[in-house]
Design a protein around this motif. Sequence first.
Motif, PDB file in Angstrom:
ATOM      1  N   SER A   1       0.823  -1.201   0.000  1.00 41.41           N
ATOM      2  CA  SER A   1       0.000   0.000   0.000  1.00 41.41           C
ATOM      3  C   SER A   1       0.863   1.259   0.000  1.00 41.41           C
ATOM      4  CB  SER A   1      -0.922  -0.001   1.222  1.00 41.41           C
ATOM      5  OG  SER A   1      -1.660   1.199   1.306  1.00 41.41           O
ATOM      6  N   LEU A   2       1.897   1.282   0.821  1.00 36.42           N
ATOM      7  CA  LEU A   2       2.801   2.438   0.876  1.00 36.42           C
ATOM      8  C   LEU A   2       3.536   2.628  -0.444  1.00 36.42           C
ATOM      9  CD1 LEU A   2       4.392   2.126   4.437  1.00 36.42           C
ATOM     10  CD2 LEU A   2       2.846   3.925   3.639  1.00 36.42           C
ATOM     11  N   LEU A   3       4.005   1.546  -1.021  1.00 37.53           N
ATOM     12  CA  LEU A   3       4.743   1.632  -2.276  1.00 37.53           C
ATOM     13  C   LEU A   3       3.860   2.135  -3.406  1.00 37.53           C
ATOM     14  CD1 LEU A   3       6.843  -1.644  -2.024  1.00 37.53           C
ATOM     15  CD2 LEU A   3       7.738   0.692  -1.955  1.00 37.53           C
ATOM     16  N   GLY A   4       2.557   1.874  -3.312  1.00 40.94           N
ATOM     17  CA  GLY A   4       1.640   2.322  -4.343  1.00 40.94           C
ATOM     18  C   GLY A   4       1.200   3.771  -4.201  1.00 40.94           C
TER      19      GLY A   4
ATOM     20  N   ALA B   1      12.114   2.419  -5.612  1.00 43.77           N
ATOM     21  CA  ALA B   1      11.271   1.253  -5.880  1.00 43.77           C
ATOM     22  C   ALA B   1      10.922   1.102  -7.350  1.00 43.77           C
ATOM     23  CB  ALA B   1       9.982   1.335  -5.063  1.00 43.77           C
ATOM     24  N   GLY B   2      11.556   1.870  -8.223  1.00 43.45           N
ATOM     25  CA  GLY B   2      11.270   1.770  -9.645  1.00 43.45           C
ATOM     26  C   GLY B   2      12.270   0.865 -10.353  1.00 43.45           C
ATOM     27  N   ARG B   3      11.775   0.116 -11.327  1.00 41.55           N
ATOM     28  CA  ARG B   3      12.655  -0.741 -12.124  1.00 41.55           C
ATOM     29  C   ARG B   3      12.115  -0.841 -13.549  1.00 41.55           C
ATOM     30  NH1 ARG B   3      14.977  -6.776 -10.562  1.00 41.55           N
ATOM     31  NH2 ARG B   3      16.270  -7.020 -12.427  1.00 41.55           N
TER      32      ARG B   3
ATOM     33  N   ARG C   1       5.461  -6.698 -10.380  1.00 37.83           N
ATOM     34  CA  ARG C   1       5.155  -5.276 -10.267  1.00 37.83           C
ATOM     35  C   ARG C   1       4.078  -5.037  -9.206  1.00 37.83           C
ATOM     36  NH1 ARG C   1       1.698  -7.283 -13.784  1.00 37.83           N
ATOM     37  NH2 ARG C   1      -0.369  -6.344 -14.039  1.00 37.83           N
ATOM     38  N   ILE C   2       4.024  -3.794  -8.731  1.00 34.32           N
ATOM     39  CA  ILE C   2       2.950  -3.351  -7.849  1.00 34.32           C
ATOM     40  C   ILE C   2       2.175  -2.279  -8.602  1.00 34.32           C
ATOM     41  CG2 ILE C   2       2.396  -2.189  -5.677  1.00 34.32           C
ATOM     42  CD1 ILE C   2       4.961  -3.421  -4.523  1.00 34.32           C
ATOM     43  N   GLY C   3       0.942  -2.575  -8.963  1.00 31.46           N
ATOM     44  CA  GLY C   3       0.129  -1.629  -9.697  1.00 31.46           C
ATOM     45  C   GLY C   3       0.472  -1.560 -11.180  1.00 31.46           C
ATOM     46  N   LEU C   4      -0.033  -0.516 -11.828  1.00 35.50           N
ATOM     47  CA  LEU C   4       0.198  -0.319 -13.250  1.00 35.50           C
ATOM     48  C   LEU C   4       1.582   0.286 -13.499  1.00 35.50           C
ATOM     49  CD1 LEU C   4      -3.287   1.146 -14.256  1.00 35.50           C
ATOM     50  CD2 LEU C   4      -2.425  -1.166 -14.719  1.00 35.50           C
ATOM     51  N   PRO C   5       2.098   0.180 -14.717  1.00 35.23           N
ATOM     52  CA  PRO C   5       3.406   0.774 -15.016  1.00 35.23           C
ATOM     53  C   PRO C   5       3.420   2.284 -14.774  1.00 35.23           C
ATOM     54  CG  PRO C   5       2.750  -0.722 -16.770  1.00 35.23           C
ATOM     55  CD  PRO C   5       1.559  -0.556 -15.878  1.00 35.23           C
ATOM     56  N   ARG C   6       4.570   2.766 -14.321  1.00 36.97           N
ATOM     57  CA  ARG C   6       4.739   4.216 -14.186  1.00 36.97           C
ATOM     58  C   ARG C   6       4.892   4.865 -15.560  1.00 36.97           C
ATOM     59  NH1 ARG C   6       9.363   4.923  -9.504  1.00 36.97           N
ATOM     60  NH2 ARG C   6       8.458   3.524  -7.943  1.00 36.97           N
ATOM     61  N   LYS C   7       5.683   4.218 -16.414  1.00 34.03           N
ATOM     62  CA  LYS C   7       5.930   4.710 -17.764  1.00 34.03           C
ATOM     63  C   LYS C   7       6.041   3.529 -18.706  1.00 34.03           C
ATOM     64  CE  LYS C   7       8.662   8.818 -16.523  1.00 34.03           C
ATOM     65  NZ  LYS C   7       9.989   9.480 -16.687  1.00 34.03           N
TER      66      LYS C   7
ATOM     67  N   VAL D   1       8.198   0.039 -13.710  1.00 31.14           N
ATOM     68  CA  VAL D   1       7.155  -0.368 -12.768  1.00 31.14           C
ATOM     69  C   VAL D   1       7.663  -0.225 -11.336  1.00 31.14           C
ATOM     70  CG1 VAL D   1       6.161  -2.002 -14.414  1.00 31.14           C
ATOM     71  CG2 VAL D   1       7.883  -2.791 -12.778  1.00 31.14           C
ATOM     72  N   THR D   2       6.728  -0.253 -10.406  1.00 37.04           N
ATOM     73  CA  THR D   2       7.071  -0.270  -8.989  1.00 37.04           C
ATOM     74  C   THR D   2       7.244  -1.712  -8.543  1.00 37.04           C
ATOM     75  OG1 THR D   2       5.875   1.783  -8.530  1.00 37.04           O
ATOM     76  CG2 THR D   2       6.286   0.326  -6.662  1.00 37.04           C
ATOM     77  N   VAL D   3       8.350  -1.983  -7.869  1.00 31.66           N
ATOM     78  CA  VAL D   3       8.622  -3.312  -7.330  1.00 31.66           C
ATOM     79  C   VAL D   3       8.780  -3.202  -5.818  1.00 31.66           C
ATOM     80  CG1 VAL D   3       9.734  -4.083  -9.452  1.00 31.66           C
ATOM     81  CG2 VAL D   3      11.122  -3.035  -7.654  1.00 31.66           C
ATOM     82  N   MET D   4       8.920  -4.333  -5.154  1.00 28.50           N
ATOM     83  CA  MET D   4       9.140  -4.329  -3.720  1.00 28.50           C
ATOM     84  C   MET D   4      10.646  -4.404  -3.454  1.00 28.50           C
ATOM     85  SD  MET D   4       7.508  -6.731  -0.725  1.00 28.50           S
ATOM     86  CE  MET D   4       5.867  -6.104  -1.069  1.00 28.50           C
ATOM     87  N   PRO D   5      11.282  -3.282  -3.162  1.00 25.99           N
ATOM     88  CA  PRO D   5      12.730  -3.279  -2.983  1.00 25.99           C
ATOM     89  C   PRO D   5      13.143  -3.737  -1.592  1.00 25.99           C
ATOM     90  CG  PRO D   5      11.893  -1.084  -2.660  1.00 25.99           C
ATOM     91  CD  PRO D   5      10.700  -1.950  -2.993  1.00 25.99           C
TER      92      PRO D   5
END
Length: 217
Positions: free
Chosen positions: A46-49, A56-58, A94-100, A133-137
């Motif tokens: 939830s926090l990462l989103g 947290a981006g990859r 990934r967590i959620g939709l892509p950032r870019k 995307v956001t990942v769990m780092p």
Amino acid sequence: MAIITNHMKVMNSALGKIGGGAIMAEDEDTELAAQVVPTYYSRLKSLLGMCEWSFAGRTYKLDAIAKVAENDYDTASMIFNNGWRQAFSLPGTRIGLPRKVLTDPRRPNDPLREYLIEGGVLYADREQVWATVTVMPDPTVWDPQFNLAAEAIVAADLCVPVTHDANLAKDLRQVAEGSAQENGRGGLVGRAITSEAIKARTAAPLWRDPLTDARLR
């Protein structure tokens, strides 16, 4: 021998804030671990989103999906049934939709804007596509402000199930998230978001050369 992961260190730090003891392994067969581990990872996602945290981006090159009927591909028209020529799998981590979505990972400020995401599949009219995307780092790369916020909010989440102390839980939640009017974005969480926004502005390009941009296209 139990392996103490960095995520466990955060869990136990949160437990320490409420006097809740400690766990020795994420998969240990104890009531405490059963309460802590799912609560921790749910809250962390939830926090990462909540923000595009830089740590947290990859960026991944997406794998193309086979052009077969089973994947809704129309061989006669040479397009997928939704009208796009190519389809790609999104990273399962990934967590959620892509950032870019990108056509060139070296040009993150020039994203692809024409695409469609359906059912975890990205459709586009490009042969190659990348996605950030956001990942769990691992906590070792977290921003310190994010670390403080995560420990505080996990402690608040665990307080009632572990210690049954509703008053302490309320106090911890206010420290972590601020007032109810701030919708979870005040307190330590808000400070972490502000810190990330400042870093993002600092990292943004201040000048672009149109001639150089044209050569790189």
